[in-house]
Design an enzyme around this catalytic site. Sequence first.
Site, PDB file in Angstrom:
ATOM      1  N   PRO A 202       0.780  -1.142   0.000  1.00  0.00           N
ATOM      2  CA  PRO A 202       0.000   0.000   0.000  1.00  0.00           C
ATOM      3  C   PRO A 202       0.842   1.234   0.000  1.00  0.00           C
ATOM      4  O   PRO A 202       1.602   1.527   0.901  1.00  0.00           O
ATOM      5  CB  PRO A 202      -0.806  -0.115   1.276  1.00  0.00           C
ATOM      6  CG  PRO A 202      -0.849  -1.551   1.615  1.00  0.00           C
ATOM      7  CD  PRO A 202       0.236  -2.156   0.891  1.00  0.00           C
ATOM      8  N   GLU A 203       0.746   1.979  -1.048  1.00  0.00           N
ATOM      9  CA  GLU A 203       1.342   3.307  -1.073  1.00  0.00           C
ATOM     10  C   GLU A 203       0.216   4.284  -0.749  1.00  0.00           C
ATOM     11  O   GLU A 203      -0.867   3.866  -0.340  1.00  0.00           O
ATOM     12  CB  GLU A 203       1.975   3.588  -2.445  1.00  0.00           C
ATOM     13  CG  GLU A 203       3.004   2.517  -2.833  1.00  0.00           C
ATOM     14  CD  GLU A 203       3.802   2.826  -4.078  1.00  0.00           C
ATOM     15  OE1 GLU A 203       4.064   4.013  -4.326  1.00  0.00           O
ATOM     16  OE2 GLU A 203       4.164   1.889  -4.803  1.00  0.00           O
TER      17      GLU A 203
END
Length: 259
Positions: free
Chosen positions: A2-3
């Site tokens: 997850p960015e």
Amino acid sequence: MPELLEVETYRRAAAATVGRTVAAVHAPDGWFAKRGATPEMLAAELTGARITAARRIGKLLVLDTDGPRVGLRFGMTGRIVVDGSAPIEALIYSSNGDDPGWDRFGLQFDGGGALVVRDPRRLGGVELDPDESRLGPDAAAVTVDQLREGLASSAAPLKARLLDQSRLAGLGNLLADESLWRAGLSPLRPAGALDPGELAGLHAAIGAALAVLGRRGGSHTGDLQPVRVRGGHCPRDGAELRRDQVGGRTTYWCPRHQV
DNA sequence: CCGGATGTTCACCT
DNA sequence: GAGGTGAACATCCG
């Protein structure tokens, strides 16, 4: 992980818990509690607390309560599950991400429902009252001036600086490569040596990458993503991509148009 | 079987 | 002090 884009999705899911009161804390994994926190502390401090807001700074999700703030990080494989459903069904590195044995932290609420962090690799974590001042401006809201400040007077490679969360918060490996590819800038350029035009171009490229990839569904939907393999070719000009380690991360970039 | 993978932190070098 | 490297975490995939 997850960015930034994925964590923003998590934040929207977590927003459904605003106004609820914590009935019980599930903290089975002492290792997952970071920065001095322990499962016992999490339970003692959060039981009875009411969630007042769900915020995001970079890749950090912050739950404000009428007690301590809760900081959630998701590592590379962490997801959030609110009231039994996850907002992102499949992450690349956890096709079978639905094993409840991977629930590392959870809040159960009065009246039902729960917020759970499910993280197979345990690369994420939970902390109380995270130090938000350690993060730079959020990449989704950064101004050109702030970007210039974050990159200024540094001989470090441009990409390494973009990944430095204390300079600019939110970009991960994929978004950094995609942004530099769109900006036509080499990841190896000294970060502090961009001229005003290049800086403006980078700022615009980051904004475009976030907008386009966000619309498509996440950090893994970039134009560069399908060719991030050894021997891959640039979608823009067909040159064979270079594969280097920059800032400790595998970096794909086009030696023809990224200068 | 082995190497790497959307991340962060820390110890240890140069 | 600034940067770089490698380790650690644990699972899946090619």
